[in-house]
Design a protein around this motif. Structure first.
Motif, PDB file in Angstrom:
ATOM      1  N   CYS A   1     180.766  47.632  14.499  1.00  0.00           N
ATOM      2  CA  CYS A   1     179.517  48.199  14.932  1.00  0.00           C
ATOM      3  C   CYS A   1     179.174  49.270  13.969  1.00  0.00           C
ATOM      4  CB  CYS A   1     179.480  48.747  16.197  1.00  0.00           C
ATOM      5  SG  CYS A   1     179.518  47.910  17.694  1.00  0.00           S
ATOM      6  N   GLU A   2     180.137  50.222  13.415  1.00  0.00           N
ATOM      7  CA  GLU A   2     179.574  50.973  12.632  1.00  0.00           C
ATOM      8  C   GLU A   2     179.340  50.394  11.153  1.00  0.00           C
ATOM      9  OE1 GLU A   2     181.265  55.398  10.608  1.00  0.00           O
ATOM     10  OE2 GLU A   2     182.496  54.314  12.258  1.00  0.00           O
ATOM     11  N   SER A   3     179.939  49.594  10.816  1.00  0.00           N
ATOM     12  CA  SER A   3     179.632  48.713   9.566  1.00  0.00           C
ATOM     13  C   SER A   3     178.177  48.054   9.743  1.00  0.00           C
ATOM     14  CB  SER A   3     180.616  47.554   9.327  1.00  0.00           C
ATOM     15  OG  SER A   3     181.982  48.347   9.117  1.00  0.00           O
ATOM     16  N   LEU A   4     177.912  47.323  10.749  1.00  0.00           N
ATOM     17  CA  LEU A   4     176.692  46.626  10.784  1.00  0.00           C
ATOM     18  C   LEU A   4     175.491  47.495  11.014  1.00  0.00           C
ATOM     19  CD1 LEU A   4     177.871  43.876  13.203  1.00  0.00           C
ATOM     20  CD2 LEU A   4     177.373  43.887  10.701  1.00  0.00           C
ATOM     21  N   LEU A   5     175.573  48.681  11.561  1.00  0.00           N
ATOM     22  CA  LEU A   5     174.579  49.482  11.863  1.00  0.00           C
ATOM     23  C   LEU A   5     174.345  50.331  10.495  1.00  0.00           C
ATOM     24  CD1 LEU A   5     175.312  51.145  15.276  1.00  0.00           C
ATOM     25  CD2 LEU A   5     173.565  49.641  14.911  1.00  0.00           C
ATOM     26  N   CYS A   6     175.578  50.644   9.760  1.00  0.00           N
ATOM     27  CA  CYS A   6     175.254  51.270   8.386  1.00  0.00           C
ATOM     28  C   CYS A   6     174.573  50.168   7.486  1.00  0.00           C
ATOM     29  CB  CYS A   6     176.765  51.571   7.860  1.00  0.00           C
ATOM     30  SG  CYS A   6     176.746  52.101   6.143  1.00  0.00           S
ATOM     31  N   CYS A   7     174.953  48.846   7.792  1.00  0.00           N
ATOM     32  CA  CYS A   7     174.483  47.848   6.738  1.00  0.00           C
ATOM     33  C   CYS A   7     172.836  47.687   7.071  1.00  0.00           C
ATOM     34  CB  CYS A   7     174.839  46.428   7.272  1.00  0.00           C
ATOM     35  SG  CYS A   7     174.699  45.049   5.977  1.00  0.00           S
ATOM     36  N   VAL A   8     172.360  47.901   8.158  1.00  0.00           N
ATOM     37  CA  VAL A   8     170.977  47.748   8.576  1.00  0.00           C
ATOM     38  C   VAL A   8     170.405  48.923   8.060  1.00  0.00           C
ATOM     39  CG1 VAL A   8     169.386  47.858  10.435  1.00  0.00           C
ATOM     40  CG2 VAL A   8     171.204  46.278  10.719  1.00  0.00           C
ATOM     41  N   ALA A   9     171.007  50.156   8.049  1.00  0.00           N
ATOM     42  CA  ALA A   9     170.265  51.475   7.628  1.00  0.00           C
ATOM     43  C   ALA A   9     170.267  51.297   6.038  1.00  0.00           C
ATOM     44  CB  ALA A   9     171.132  52.578   8.036  1.00  0.00           C
ATOM     45  N   VAL A  10     171.086  50.765   5.438  1.00  0.00           N
ATOM     46  CA  VAL A  10     171.219  50.690   3.901  1.00  0.00           C
ATOM     47  C   VAL A  10     169.943  49.863   3.670  1.00  0.00           C
ATOM     48  CG1 VAL A  10     172.365  50.219   1.839  1.00  0.00           C
ATOM     49  CG2 VAL A  10     173.602  51.325   3.695  1.00  0.00           C
TER      50      VAL A  10
END
Length: 745
Positions: A249-258
């Motif tokens: 979840c942290e990786s995917l949410l970070c991915c969307v933000a980036v």
């Protein structure tokens, strides 16, 4: 082919290599600090940074996201190390990676985005508080306790028994971190964590302070394969899933933000989850911390100018080179400086910007519940508590019922029920319905997208009771016929119907509802005139209320986007006749048409008398400011203005303003007489209406800017004729073909 390859290498050397060095300088101190906060060997943080950079960078779905050890996972790792030991924790990381790999293969990445951001932000804020409290004890020269509450209780005693040199190093590190953002841009090119640790290490060495040095005795050469955790297999499975889901979840949410920070290729979330899975399997096998996408390093990567995944991969290579060749430098770093870095990071994880965002959506309780739960109970318990509260609030919003009541002057009640009608809304629904006076005539509008049996029974029982008491109830369903189907005994759909715009917005007031039929208004009489004005005001007010309740929520996003600027593509000139609705007959929406309406859809010729600036101003603004692509003149059948022109102004004899205005139609009349001669027939008026459209297109060409843009092919003139009786729109060809310059054969 060779040129493309050469260009790619030049871009890498110019953009990605410098960016990778910046990320490398940020990653080393953060990786060491997170490893210390996780209770793991410090070298595990460097291993995770290497694997996150090289493996996740090469296999992930984002071009610029940087992966590595994440502070948000440190609490989980601390608990796992305490429960199972370090080598078993590495096996749990490996198994969590396998779970992530399977989820990515089966395209489950989007499901992770269903987690409420308020839960994620609350969890990270709680982790930041816990890290800051635990590491603050180390900064003060002591040791951290087993929980955040214990750390908070012991803090006053720790402050009273401070150790001088160790506290000085910690305070110096925090001061450098706090002041670094205010320094000139050239100085800030050096990452703040690296600068703070460097200043602390040099100061401690120069003054010979008595500090604790970082122990990096564990090395990659002492590697041993992870072992299977000993204990209840239910708890082991739970730990594996917890690591896999939190890291994913942290990786995917970070991915969307980036993705919102750069203009390159958008990320493939399933590929990103697959890459994270392989990276966690690798880091677990090599003895590293769990890997996840991290926002701080990813942001640094984007700001440093990274273009491709080569920056992420190279940063992992630089960390590997540093660990193998220059690892001895790490021993110069004071342990208290690393702890101070973690305190600073922990405080920054409590982001007030996130609180403002969730406050705007009414999700502060979810944020607070998650944060308090993680601090007081534990990571898994706090996250589950936050998710449960988020689900309850979402259920409450989805089942929220709105009941609006309005009474006419004649005592007739108009009731609108909106929302999703379930058994949860029955208490509110029955309370509101019981306030309706017995014996009243009621128009009940059901503006709903779902109705379960409990809600149906409540409305149906009230209706039967109300009619038994002498009242009348007329039910009108604006979407699917939930009530009608249930009353007939038919099986209704088990799912909500999709919302749709009201299907009667275009009807005249007189056709909408029985109670809105206009009453006959006498032609003369002061009191009757006042009554007519009151009726018109009442209809307009009712229309505004209907717009606010039904249409405004649907069109608000469109008008929000249009609020700052209009960019219509058409100038639409048509008659002021109340039967002409430009948006209806052209299927256009807000922001499409720049509209001019006047009697007879007339365009005064340039320099004509009587002089008129209104239409001229609209033409100038549309062509020279808005840059429209098309000017359309739309006439209609039975036009009263053309009837006045055809009568030679006789029909407008008592209206001097109208008589002067209709002079602009004399050219249309002259062209009509020239074409029809003296053969006046029953359809002569509509023929003149069509000719008038053609003449107004000719009149437009008398304006220099219009003619220039038409000749240049930048502007098109179009004629339309709306036949009111048949409700059809016809194209009206211009009198002469207006061919752009340079296109003549």
């Amino acid at each position: 082919m060779f040129r493309d390859t050469q260009s790619s290498w030049i871009s890498t050397l110019r953009h990605d290599v410098p960016a990778s060095l910046v990320v490398f300088l940020v990653a080393v101190p953060l990786s060491l600090g997170i490893a210390m906060a996780s209770g793991a060997p410090l070298v595990a943080g460097l291993i995770a940074a290497v694997v996150g950079g090289i493996v996740a960078g090469a296999l992930g779905g984002s071009a610029v996201q940087v992966s590595g050890p994440a502070a948000g996972l440190s609490l989980v790792v601390v608990d796992l190390v305490h429960t199972y030991g370090w080598r078993a924790t590495c096996m749990i990381t490996l198994l969590a990676g396998a779970v992530q790999l399977l989820l990515g293969v089966f395209k489950a990445a989007r499901a992770a985005l269903a987690v409420s951001p308020a839960v994620i932000h609350g969890m990270l804020a709680a982790v930041g508080v816990i890290i800051a409290l635990s590491q603050l004890h180390i900064v003060l020269g002591g040791s951290s306790q087993h929980s955040a509450i214990a750390n908070l209780i012991e803090l006053p005693g720790q402050i009273a028994d401070m150790h001088g040199h160790k506290v000085a190093v910690g305070v110096l590190t925090i001061v450098v971190l706090a002041l670094w953002t205010r320094l000139p841009q050239r100085v800030k090119a050096v990452p703040a964590p690296l600068a703070a640790l460097f200043v602390a290490a040099v100061t401690a060495w120069a003054f010979g302070w008595d500090v604790t040095r970082v122990d990096l005795s564990e090395s990659v050469g002492e590697w041993a394969f992870p072992v299977w955790p000993a204990g209840d297999w239910h708890m082991i499975v739970s730990s594996v899933l917890l690591v896999a889901l939190l890291a994913g979840c942290e990786s995917l949410l970070c991915c969307v933000a980036v993705d919102g920070m750069h203009g390159g290729r958008r990320a493939d979330l399933d590929q990103e989850l697959t890459g994270q899975g392989v990276a966690n399997m690798a880091t677990g096998a090599l003895g590293g911390l769990p890997v996840a996408g991290v926002i701080v390093r990813s942001t640094a990567n984007v700001k440093a100018g990274a273009r491709t995944r080569m920056s992420t991969i190279l940063h992992g290579v630089w960390v590997l080179v540093f660990a193998l060749g220059f690892g001895w430098l790490i021993k110069l770093i004071p342990l208290e400086a690393l702890a101070a870095l973690l305190v600073f990071i922990g405080v920054q994880m409590v982001n007030l910007g996130h609180v403002k965002k969730v406050h705007g959506h009414g999700e502060v309780p979810v944020y607070a519940m998650t944060m308090a739960g993680v601090i007081l109970l534990g990571l898994a318990e706090g996250v589950l508590a936050g998710l449960a509260l988020a689900a309850l609030l979402a259920l409450r919003r989805l089942t929220q019922v709105t009941v609006l009541k309005r009474e006419d002057r004649d005592g007739r009640m108009h009731v609108t029920i909106s929302g999703s009608l379930t058994f949860l809304g029955v208490p509110r629904l029955t309370r509101e319905l019981r306030t309706i006076p017995a014996g009243a005539d009621v128009d009940l509008d059901l503006n709903i997208d779902f109705m379960d049996n409990g809600a149906f029974e409540a409305i149906h029982s009230w209706r039967l009771d109300h009619e038994r008491m002498g009242g009348a109830v007329h039910i009108d369903e604006l979407h699917d016929e939930w009530y009608a189907l249930a009353a007939s005994g038919a099986r209704t759909s088990p799912v909500k119907s999709p919302p749709k715009a009201p299907d009667r917005w275009w009807l005249p007031w007189a056709h909408r509802r029985r109670h809105e039929e206009p009453r006959p208004v006498p032609a003369e009489g002061g009191s009757d005139g006042a009554s007519a004005a009151g009726q018109a005001e009442c209809l307009l007010t009712a229309g505004a209320r209907e717009y606010h309740s039904r249409t405004a929520p649907l069109v608000k996003p469109i008008f929000t986007a249009l609020a700052k600027q209009q960019q219509p593509s058409h100038l639409f000139i048509t008659c002021a006749d109340s039967r002409i609705m430009p948006s209806l007959i052209t299927s256009s929406g807000p922001g499409d048409l720049f509209t001019v309406r006047n009697i007879g859809n007339l365009v005064p010729r340039r320099g004509s008398e009587p002089h008129d600036d209104s239409v001229v101003a609209a033409i100038e603004y549309a062509t020279q400011v808005l840059g429209v692509h098309t000017i359309t003149v739309c006439g209609h059948s039975g036009c009263g203005a053309m009837a006045g022109v055809l009568s030679g102004g006789v029909q407008a004899g008592s209206l001097p303003g109208l008589r002067r205005w209709l002079r602009h139609g004399n050219h249309s009349l002259a062209r009509f007489i020239e074409a029809e001669g003296e053969r006046l027939h029953s359809g002569a008026l509509d023929v003149l209406c069509r000719v008038n459209v053609q003449q107004q297109l000719e009149n437009l060409m008398t304006y220099r800017k219009v003619e220039e843009q038409v000749r240049a092919g930048k502007l098109e003139l179009v004629g339309l004729f709306f036949d009111i009786g048949s409700a059809r729109v016809h194209m009206v060809p211009p009198l002469r073909q207006m061919v752009p310059a340079g296109r003549e054969d």
